[in-house]
Design an enzyme around this catalytic site. Structure first.
Site, PDB file in Angstrom:
ATOM      1  N   CYS A 117       0.814  -1.227   0.000  1.00 53.99           N
ATOM      2  CA  CYS A 117       0.000   0.000   0.000  1.00 53.99           C
ATOM      3  C   CYS A 117       0.846   1.277   0.000  1.00 53.99           C
ATOM      4  O   CYS A 117       0.313   2.360  -0.232  1.00 53.99           O
ATOM      5  CB  CYS A 117      -0.950  -0.001   1.190  1.00 53.99           C
ATOM      6  SG  CYS A 117      -1.948  -1.481   1.296  1.00 53.99           S
ATOM      7  N   HIS A 241      -2.550   7.008   3.109  1.00 51.21           N
ATOM      8  CA  HIS A 241      -3.088   5.716   2.641  1.00 51.21           C
ATOM      9  C   HIS A 241      -4.447   5.495   3.291  1.00 51.21           C
ATOM     10  O   HIS A 241      -4.637   5.753   4.476  1.00 51.21           O
ATOM     11  CB  HIS A 241      -2.125   4.589   3.001  1.00 51.21           C
ATOM     12  CG  HIS A 241      -2.703   3.236   2.746  1.00 51.21           C
ATOM     13  ND1 HIS A 241      -3.344   2.925   1.558  1.00 51.21           N
ATOM     14  CD2 HIS A 241      -2.786   2.117   3.519  1.00 51.21           C
ATOM     15  CE1 HIS A 241      -3.776   1.673   1.614  1.00 51.21           C
ATOM     16  NE2 HIS A 241      -3.460   1.170   2.796  1.00 51.21           N
ATOM     17  N   ASN A 271     -10.093   0.094   0.905  1.00 51.67           N
ATOM     18  CA  ASN A 271      -8.636   0.134   0.814  1.00 51.67           C
ATOM     19  C   ASN A 271      -8.225  -0.389  -0.563  1.00 51.67           C
ATOM     20  O   ASN A 271      -8.379  -1.571  -0.842  1.00 51.67           O
ATOM     21  CB  ASN A 271      -8.051  -0.730   1.936  1.00 51.67           C
ATOM     22  CG  ASN A 271      -6.533  -0.771   1.917  1.00 51.67           C
ATOM     23  OD1 ASN A 271      -5.898  -0.390   0.934  1.00 51.67           O
ATOM     24  ND2 ASN A 271      -5.946  -1.258   2.992  1.00 51.67           N
TER      25      ASN A 271
HETATM   26  O1  UT7 Z   1      -3.232  -1.491   4.050  1.00 53.16           O
HETATM   27  C1  UT7 Z   1      -3.148  -2.104   5.297  1.00 53.16           C
HETATM   28  C2  UT7 Z   1      -4.279  -3.026   5.423  1.00 53.16           C
HETATM   29  N1  UT7 Z   1      -4.824  -3.396   6.652  1.00 53.16           N
HETATM   30  C3  UT7 Z   1      -5.214  -2.583   7.659  1.00 53.16           C
HETATM   31  O2  UT7 Z   1      -4.960  -1.419   7.696  1.00 53.16           O
HETATM   32  C4  UT7 Z   1      -6.013  -3.220   8.741  1.00 53.16           C
HETATM   33  C5  UT7 Z   1      -5.729  -2.653  10.098  1.00 53.16           C
HETATM   34  N2  UT7 Z   1      -6.690  -3.151  11.071  1.00 53.16           N
HETATM   35  C6  UT7 Z   1      -7.965  -2.700  11.106  1.00 53.16           C
HETATM   36  O3  UT7 Z   1      -8.358  -1.848  10.338  1.00 53.16           O
HETATM   37  C7  UT7 Z   1      -8.854  -3.231  12.198  1.00 53.16           C
HETATM   38  O4  UT7 Z   1      -8.096  -4.001  13.107  1.00 53.16           O
HETATM   39  C8  UT7 Z   1     -10.024  -4.114  11.663  1.00 53.16           C
HETATM   40  C9  UT7 Z   1     -11.008  -3.235  10.897  1.00 53.16           C
HETATM   41  C10 UT7 Z   1      -9.501  -5.203  10.745  1.00 53.16           C
HETATM   42  C11 UT7 Z   1     -10.765  -4.741  12.811  1.00 53.16           C
HETATM   43  O5  UT7 Z   1     -11.233  -3.717  13.690  1.00 53.16           O
HETATM   44  P1  UT7 Z   1     -10.959  -3.793  15.257  1.00 53.16           P
HETATM   45  O6  UT7 Z   1     -11.563  -2.597  15.839  1.00 53.16           O
HETATM   46  O7  UT7 Z   1      -9.475  -3.984  15.429  1.00 53.16           O
HETATM   47  O8  UT7 Z   1     -11.757  -5.060  15.667  1.00 53.16           O
HETATM   48  P2  UT7 Z   1     -11.285  -6.313  16.528  1.00 53.16           P
HETATM   49  O9  UT7 Z   1     -10.518  -7.252  15.650  1.00 53.16           O
HETATM   50  O10 UT7 Z   1     -10.641  -5.820  17.780  1.00 53.16           O
HETATM   51  O11 UT7 Z   1     -12.666  -6.966  16.889  1.00 53.16           O
HETATM   52  C12 UT7 Z   1     -13.625  -6.307  17.756  1.00 53.16           C
HETATM   53  C13 UT7 Z   1     -14.910  -7.117  17.776  1.00 53.16           C
HETATM   54  C14 UT7 Z   1     -14.701  -8.596  18.025  1.00 53.16           C
HETATM   55  O12 UT7 Z   1     -15.823  -9.079  18.766  1.00 53.16           O
HETATM   56  P3  UT7 Z   1     -15.706  -9.316  20.339  1.00 53.16           P
HETATM   57  O13 UT7 Z   1     -14.582 -10.285  20.515  1.00 53.16           O
HETATM   58  O14 UT7 Z   1     -15.419  -7.959  20.929  1.00 53.16           O
HETATM   59  O15 UT7 Z   1     -17.066  -9.856  20.697  1.00 53.16           O
HETATM   60  C15 UT7 Z   1     -14.708  -9.191  16.654  1.00 53.16           C
HETATM   61  O16 UT7 Z   1     -15.083 -10.544  16.644  1.00 53.16           O
HETATM   62  O17 UT7 Z   1     -15.551  -7.022  16.506  1.00 53.16           O
HETATM   63  C16 UT7 Z   1     -15.732  -8.330  15.960  1.00 53.16           C
HETATM   64  N3  UT7 Z   1     -15.528  -8.242  14.526  1.00 53.16           N
HETATM   65  C17 UT7 Z   1     -16.494  -7.979  13.631  1.00 53.16           C
HETATM   66  N4  UT7 Z   1     -17.820  -7.800  13.770  1.00 53.16           N
HETATM   67  C18 UT7 Z   1     -18.529  -7.539  12.644  1.00 53.16           C
HETATM   68  C19 UT7 Z   1     -14.331  -8.347  13.854  1.00 53.16           C
HETATM   69  N5  UT7 Z   1     -14.531  -8.170  12.543  1.00 53.16           N
HETATM   70  C20 UT7 Z   1     -15.864  -7.955  12.375  1.00 53.16           C
HETATM   71  C21 UT7 Z   1     -16.662  -7.692  11.240  1.00 53.16           C
HETATM   72  N6  UT7 Z   1     -17.981  -7.489  11.414  1.00 53.16           N
HETATM   73  N7  UT7 Z   1     -16.144  -7.631   9.979  1.00 53.16           N
END
Ligand code: UT7
Length: 329
Positions: A117, A241, A271
């Site tokens: 990216c 980005h 993205n």
């Molecule tokens: O170019 C570089 C590319 N990548 C990135 O930049 C990604 C960087 N990371 C992120 O943007 C974020 O970490 C994500 C968007 C991928 C995830 O967001 P988060 O705020 O870090 O969520 P999390 O993984 O901490 O999950 C929080 C909660 C969890 O539930 P519990 O355990 O609190 O009950 C997950 O199971 O949200 C849940 N969850 C979702 N719920 C609905 C995780 N993904 C999803 C989803 N839809 N897609």
């Protein structure tokens, strides 16, 4: 820390263009493909929809042609084409070769650059290097067709990624040109946080990427500001980005730059990896958010983990630069 050496022949951006495939995948569409919901995706990422379809060469050709038309240059005028992409159409040859042919660039070197990216900002800095060494004009394209390496049934990754392309023509000037300072970075020890095997789909430790991204963006941007000899307060527009609005917001917080100064397109594009910075640049320029003399900060990060930043003093007019250099101020 490297910086643009005094006396180096510089360049200005004289044209830009974008391309997005017609097909749109909304958050609501994703609800039937994986266990997620529109509200969660908006809240946690800022993304509402992404574009899918097309090929890397096809989108690049469309964006590249628009940039060439705006710059008013013909097929003989480009000395090099750099295509930043992490999703080439084939393993061999470089997709840049296909684009060179489709654009009819008759006397031009063409190569792909993969820095995930961060790719377009890497390409921008490298294009300035070619111009310092005598190239007259370089076409710098960033394109990704991430739908080919994204599992849209995996909620860890499938909510984030889409396809797109952005391009710019860089033209040599007598003076120092637009680029004031730059930074290229790589943190190979973190490569397992985000990768795709050849023929596979993206695998990501989302929280780990998030945590490292905020620091990487802030550190890389700080290096570029220092190398340019300017401060965060001097920046009119940040072109970051477009991965997650929360990552952009947290890294700008660290830099002390208000979020309102950033160009944001991720709500409509998701993205798009190498395309995200030129897409956000083109929108800001088209909306007239930048005036002559304003400073733009580009900052990218991505798999690798890579990072790249550049500080540019905007002037779209090559004729304004003289041997005194508009960036000597
Ligand atoms: O170019 C570089 C590319 N990548 C990135 O930049 C990604 C960087 N990371 C992120 O943007 C974020 O970490 C994500 C968007 C991928 C995830 O967001 P988060 O705020 O870090 O969520 P999390 O993984 O901490 O999950 C929080 C909660 C969890 O539930 P519990 O355990 O609190 O009950 C997950 O199971 O949200 C849940 N969850 C979702 N719920 C609905 C995780 N993904 C999803 C989803 N839809 N897609």
């Amino acid at each position: 820390m490297p910086s643009t050496p005094p006396g180096a022949r510089g360049a200005v951006i004289t044209g830009w263009g974008v391309a997005l495939p017609d097909k749109i995948l909304t958050n609501v569409d994703l609800e039937s493909m994986m266990d997620t919901d529109d509200e969660w995706i908006r809240d946690r990422t800022g993304i509402v929809q992404r574009h899918v379809g097309g090929t890397t060469a096809g989108l690049s050709t469309e964006a590249g042609r628009a940039a060439l038309d705006m710059a008013g240059v013909g097929p003989d005028d480009i000395d090099a084409l750099i295509l930043a992409t992490t999703t080439p159409d084939r393993a061999v040859p470089a997709s840049a070769s296909t684009v060179q042919d489709q654009l009819g660039l008759t006397s031009c070197g063409a190569f792909d650059l993969n820095a995930a990216c961060s790719g377009w900002v890497y390409a921008l800095v490298n294009a300035h290097g070619l111009i310092a060494m005598g190239a007259r004009r370089v076409l710098v394209i960033g394109t990704d067709t991430l739908d080919r390496i994204t599992d849209y049934h995996d909620r860890n990754t499938g909510i984030l990624f889409g396809n797109g392309s952005g391009a710019a023509v860089l033209e040599a000037v007598d003076g120092g040109g637009q680029l004031l300072g730059w930074d290229l970075d790589s943190l190979g020890e973190a490569e397992s946080a985000l990768y795709a095997e050849i023929g596979g789909v993206l695998q990501m430790e989302g929280r780990e990427v998030f945590r490292r991204a905020v620091r990487l963006m802030a550190d890389s941007a700080t290096n570029a500001l220092t190398s340019a000899g300017v401060s965060a307060d001097d920046i009119t527009l940040v072109v970051p980005h477009q991965a997650n609005i929360r990552i952009i917001s947290a890294s700008l917080d660290r830099l002390g730059i208000p979020l309102e100064r950033a160009s944001i397109v991720l709500d409509r594009t998701g993205n798009t990896s190498s395309a995200s910075v030129p897409l956000a640049l083109a929108e800001a320029l088209d909306e007239g958010r930048v005036s002559d003399g304003d400073l733009i900060l580009f900052v990218g990060f991505g798999a690798g983990m890579s990072a790249a930043s550049a500080v540019v003093r905007w002037s779209p007019n090559a004729a304004e630069f003289t041997d005194d250099g508009a960036n000597d101020e």
